[in-house]
Motif scaffolding. Structure first.
Motif, PDB file in Angstrom:
ATOM      1  N   GLN A   1       0.842  -1.195   0.000  1.00  0.00           N
ATOM      2  CA  GLN A   1       0.000   0.000   0.000  1.00  0.00           C
ATOM      3  C   GLN A   1       0.876   1.243   0.000  1.00  0.00           C
ATOM      4  O   GLN A   1       2.042   1.188   0.406  1.00  0.00           O
ATOM      5  CB  GLN A   1      -0.910   0.003   1.243  1.00  0.00           C
TER       6      GLN A   1
ATOM      7  N   THR B   1      -0.758   5.568   3.803  1.00  0.00           N
ATOM      8  CA  THR B   1      -1.707   4.765   4.581  1.00  0.00           C
ATOM      9  C   THR B   1      -1.123   4.406   5.936  1.00  0.00           C
ATOM     10  O   THR B   1      -1.777   4.568   6.980  1.00  0.00           O
ATOM     11  CB  THR B   1      -2.081   3.480   3.817  1.00  0.00           C
ATOM     12  N   GLY B   2       0.109   3.919   5.934  1.00  0.00           N
ATOM     13  CA  GLY B   2       0.763   3.578   7.197  1.00  0.00           C
ATOM     14  C   GLY B   2       1.006   4.792   8.068  1.00  0.00           C
ATOM     15  O   GLY B   2       0.867   4.733   9.297  1.00  0.00           O
TER      16      GLY B   2
ATOM     17  N   ARG C   1      -2.305   5.764   9.694  1.00  0.00           N
ATOM     18  CA  ARG C   1      -2.685   4.864  10.770  1.00  0.00           C
ATOM     19  C   ARG C   1      -1.818   5.076  12.008  1.00  0.00           C
ATOM     20  O   ARG C   1      -2.301   5.050  13.139  1.00  0.00           O
ATOM     21  CB  ARG C   1      -2.571   3.399  10.328  1.00  0.00           C
ATOM     22  N   LYS C   2      -0.528   5.297  11.807  1.00  0.00           N
ATOM     23  CA  LYS C   2       0.372   5.531  12.940  1.00  0.00           C
ATOM     24  C   LYS C   2      -0.031   6.803  13.695  1.00  0.00           C
ATOM     25  O   LYS C   2      -0.056   6.830  14.931  1.00  0.00           O
ATOM     26  CB  LYS C   2       1.817   5.629  12.473  1.00  0.00           C
TER      27      LYS C   2
ATOM     28  N   ASN D   1     -10.119   2.623  11.519  1.00  0.00           N
ATOM     29  CA  ASN D   1      -9.843   1.546  12.482  1.00  0.00           C
ATOM     30  C   ASN D   1     -11.091   1.087  13.232  1.00  0.00           C
ATOM     31  O   ASN D   1     -11.017   0.601  14.355  1.00  0.00           O
ATOM     32  CB  ASN D   1      -8.759   1.988  13.467  1.00  0.00           C
TER      33      ASN D   1
ATOM     34  N   SER E   1      -9.808  -5.153   5.594  1.00  0.00           N
ATOM     35  CA  SER E   1      -8.509  -5.106   6.289  1.00  0.00           C
ATOM     36  C   SER E   1      -8.036  -6.495   6.682  1.00  0.00           C
ATOM     37  O   SER E   1      -7.326  -6.668   7.673  1.00  0.00           O
ATOM     38  CB  SER E   1      -8.584  -4.203   7.526  1.00  0.00           C
TER      39      SER E   1
ATOM     40  N   HIS F   1      -2.646  -6.976   5.529  1.00  0.00           N
ATOM     41  CA  HIS F   1      -1.881  -5.753   5.252  1.00  0.00           C
ATOM     42  C   HIS F   1      -0.596  -5.834   6.065  1.00  0.00           C
ATOM     43  O   HIS F   1      -0.386  -6.772   6.838  1.00  0.00           O
ATOM     44  CB  HIS F   1      -2.688  -4.499   5.629  1.00  0.00           C
ATOM     45  N   GLU F   2       0.264  -4.843   5.879  1.00  0.00           N
ATOM     46  CA  GLU F   2       1.530  -4.786   6.603  1.00  0.00           C
ATOM     47  C   GLU F   2       1.578  -3.573   7.539  1.00  0.00           C
ATOM     48  O   GLU F   2       2.651  -3.118   7.926  1.00  0.00           O
ATOM     49  CB  GLU F   2       2.696  -4.708   5.605  1.00  0.00           C
ATOM     50  N   LEU F   3       0.421  -3.068   7.918  1.00  0.00           N
ATOM     51  CA  LEU F   3       0.355  -1.836   8.711  1.00  0.00           C
ATOM     52  C   LEU F   3       0.610  -2.075  10.192  1.00  0.00           C
ATOM     53  O   LEU F   3       0.930  -1.135  10.926  1.00  0.00           O
ATOM     54  CB  LEU F   3      -1.018  -1.173   8.530  1.00  0.00           C
ATOM     55  N   THR F   4       0.443  -3.306  10.654  1.00  0.00           N
ATOM     56  CA  THR F   4       0.627  -3.638  12.065  1.00  0.00           C
ATOM     57  C   THR F   4       1.422  -4.932  12.192  1.00  0.00           C
ATOM     58  O   THR F   4       1.572  -5.680  11.225  1.00  0.00           O
ATOM     59  CB  THR F   4      -0.737  -3.813  12.775  1.00  0.00           C
TER      60      THR F   4
END
Length: 611
Positions: A71, A75-76, A79-80, A123, A203, A206-209
């Protein structure tokens, strides 16, 4: 976002009196100053980290390279920033790392993110997942899974639908079998092995968390090895993407949860939507076949547990639809003020030598703007009223809490469905105001419409919400919920009847309320569900319009009680939206209720081959 902020402040402080909640023990440390500070922070993050990238996440969709989801960096970063703000645990108690905020304030603060870019995501599912575990999970499940979702390390999902079952949860086929003789001894919960497929999981990968916590509905086979038919056989399981220990540390082993592919959607393109395979063997887990899952609650009570998250998500989707509608309204309002075209009708509109006027001066453009305002600000008021009911259900005395919970039960289908239909129509009107430009990607309104179209399907389609409302909510407990809502609306009617400027509106609402009550009885007169529910959607539309007319009357009562010198333009706008809704929208209820009361079977009896 200044117009949104002023609308929120009117709803929070002038109408719903959010400050009064600080008299309750749970919120005693708070004040309007702390509430405003939270709104300030969220408005700033939304403006800086979300709004500038709304088009980016729409055009740079997530991709899957066979192993991981890719992504855009924004996006990351968004979210952070959201997680760092503490909003994931905003309503949680201090001892669990939260801010102990009222849900009303949390909902208002989150609205900025939804307005700035719903596609990046707010979220919603992570918070709902963790909230479910707070209620139905064991202390260990809460500590390991919920805490790490609230602190932002992990994300959460809900995995219900399956390719062959869709919304018909009684037909799900995902299996969960005990994992060995000591399956009940695992400190994270009774351990099962799951095999099956889940579709439309927002969701889902993904690699966001660091990790993703899936809440999965599955069926435990009976003694004969067969799945129990219907919803009674459904249980709920925590299935983490990566396996963890009791301290919340990743063990380094991947669970057998595989991303089969991404669904490419009309809107919400910045959020991954996935097909997940559980237990297919792509990531074998030592000790057996299948994805490891931990039972939540009791066996066969999974749907009961999941409704805690589903109802929360439905209200959240109503808010998402509302904010997309408002985003389109603000964009088309700005365009209408600055786009010159045509001449005033009062001057015949034919003198080409006279200067053009901004299109906002044309009556039909005003109609479309006023419709958007009435739909979207009315929907926001309904959302905030429902948020107040959540707070009263959590912190009120026994009688207050019971009243709030019953009202919320009845209003939840409306809070989800009414904004998803009518704020989508607002987005369509925003495109219309832009003319041909609105149909291009040079302007944002086409994206708002695409993003919002999903919300009539999200978390239960229109038809499902309608069947829930007419088939269950208004008849449960002998009709107690409908009676309570009717009494609440009637109290507003009585107050408004004593205000000369509102008396006619009060009379119109009284007639609509009586018509809804009469139609409810007529629909069920034969006690035949097929006849009663044949026109459940028109019933829900009429019911929703009546509720929104009440919400607008409530706001008008607040306006009339204010000092006339305060917020003159804003309050004139509210009174204009009230007039529009009562003159143009409320009369529609008669046509909708006509087929309900007659138990018209035109649609139900249509022969299949006649189509």
């Amino acid at each position: 976002m200044s117009q949104l902020r002023s609308t929120l402040e009117f709803l929070l402080y002038d109408w719903l009196h959010a400050e009064s909640l600080t008299a309750r023990t749970r919120y005693a440390d708070h004040s309007r100053e702390t509430f405003d500070a939270v709104l300030d922070t969220c408005e700033r993050i939304a403006r800086e980290k979300y709004a500038p990238f709304n088009r980016t996440v729409d055009t740079q969709e997530p991709t899957f390279d066979g192993e991981k989801v890719i992504q855009p960096a924004c996006t990351g970063e968004a979210r952070k920033a959201y997680a760092d703000s503490g909003m994931l645990s905003a309503a949680q108690p201090y001892e669990q790392g939260g801010m102990q905020l009222p849900y009303m304030v949390e909902a208002a603060a989150n609205s900025f993110f939804a307005c700035a870019s719903i596609s990046i995501g707010s979220n919603l599912l992570t918070v709902g997942n963790a909230n479910l575990l707070r209620v139905h999970g064991t202390p260990m499940q809460q500590q390991v899974f919920a805490d790490n979702e609230f602190n932002g390390r992990w994300a959460g999902t809900m995995a219900l639908s399956e390719p062959q079952a869709g919304s018909s949860l009684s037909d799900i086929a995902t299996r969960a079998e005990p994992d060995g003789a000591d399956f009940e001894a695992d400190p994270l919960g009774a351990r099962y092995r799951l095999k099956g497929n889940k579709m439309w999981i927002s969701s889902g990968d993904h690699e966001l968390t660091e990790n993703i916590v899936h809440l999965v509905l599955a069926k435990i086979p009976g003694p004969d090895g067969k799945l129990i038919p219907g919803v009674k056989g459904i249980s709920l399981f925590i299935v983490p993407k990566k396996l963890v220990d009791t301290a919340g540390n990743l063990t380094g082993e991947r669970n057998d949860v595989a991303l089969a592919g991404l669904n490419h959607k009309l809107g919400w393109r910045g959020t991954t939507n996935t097909l997940l395979n559980f237990g297919e063997g792509k990531y074998p887990v030592r000790g057996g076949a299948g994805a490891i899952g931990y039972l939540v609650g009791k066996p066969h009570e999974g749907l009961k547990c999941m409704f805690h998250m589903m109802n929360e998500a439905r209200i959240g989707i109503g808010m998402a639809a509302t904010m997309l509608g408002l985003a389109g309204y603000y964009a088309s309002l700005d365009y209408a003020k600055n786009r010159p075209q045509g001449r005033p009708m009062s001057e015949g509109g034919k003198d080409a030598s006279s200067p053009q006027v901004a299109i906002i001066e044309h009556a039909d453009v005003k109609r479309m703007l006023l419709a958007q305002k009435a739909y979207c600000e009315g929907a926001l008021a309904l959302n905030m009223y429902c948020a107040k009911l959540v707070d009263e259900g959590r912190t009120g005395n026994t009688e207050e809490a019971a009243r709030a919970k019953l009202l919320l039960e009845v209003l939840t289908p409306i809070a989800k469905s009414w904004p998803s239909e009518n704020c989508l129509e607002a987005n369509s009107l925003a495109i219309q105001i832009h003319g041909g430009y609105g149909y291009t990607r040079d302007f944002p309104v086409e994206q708002y419409w695409r993003d919002n179209r999903l919300n009539m399907i999200h978390e239960g389609t229109h038809g499902i919400q309608a069947a829930d409302l007419l088939g269950r909510k208004v008849v449960m407990q002998g009709g107690a919920g409908l009676q309570l809502l009717a009494a609440t609306i009637q109290a507003s009617i009585d107050k408004a009847a004593a205000v000369p400027a509102l008396a006619a509106y009060a009379q119109d609402l009284g007639k609509a309320l009586h018509a809804v009550q009469a139609a409810t009885q007529a629909a069920w007169a034969t006690s035949n569900p097929q006849e009663a529910l044949a026109n459940a959607v028109p019933y829900m539309q009429a019911f929703g319009h009546t509720v929104l007319a009440w919400v607008w009357l409530e706001q008008a009562l607040t306006v009339q009680a204010q000092d006339a010198a305060l917020s003159v333009a804003a309050n004139a706008g509210r009174m204009g939206a009230l007039a529009y809704f009562y003159h143009y929208e409320l009369p529609k209820t008669a046509a909708w209720l006509r087929v309900v009361s007659a138990r018209d079977m035109t649609c139900a009896h249509m022969p299949l081959d006649a189509f």
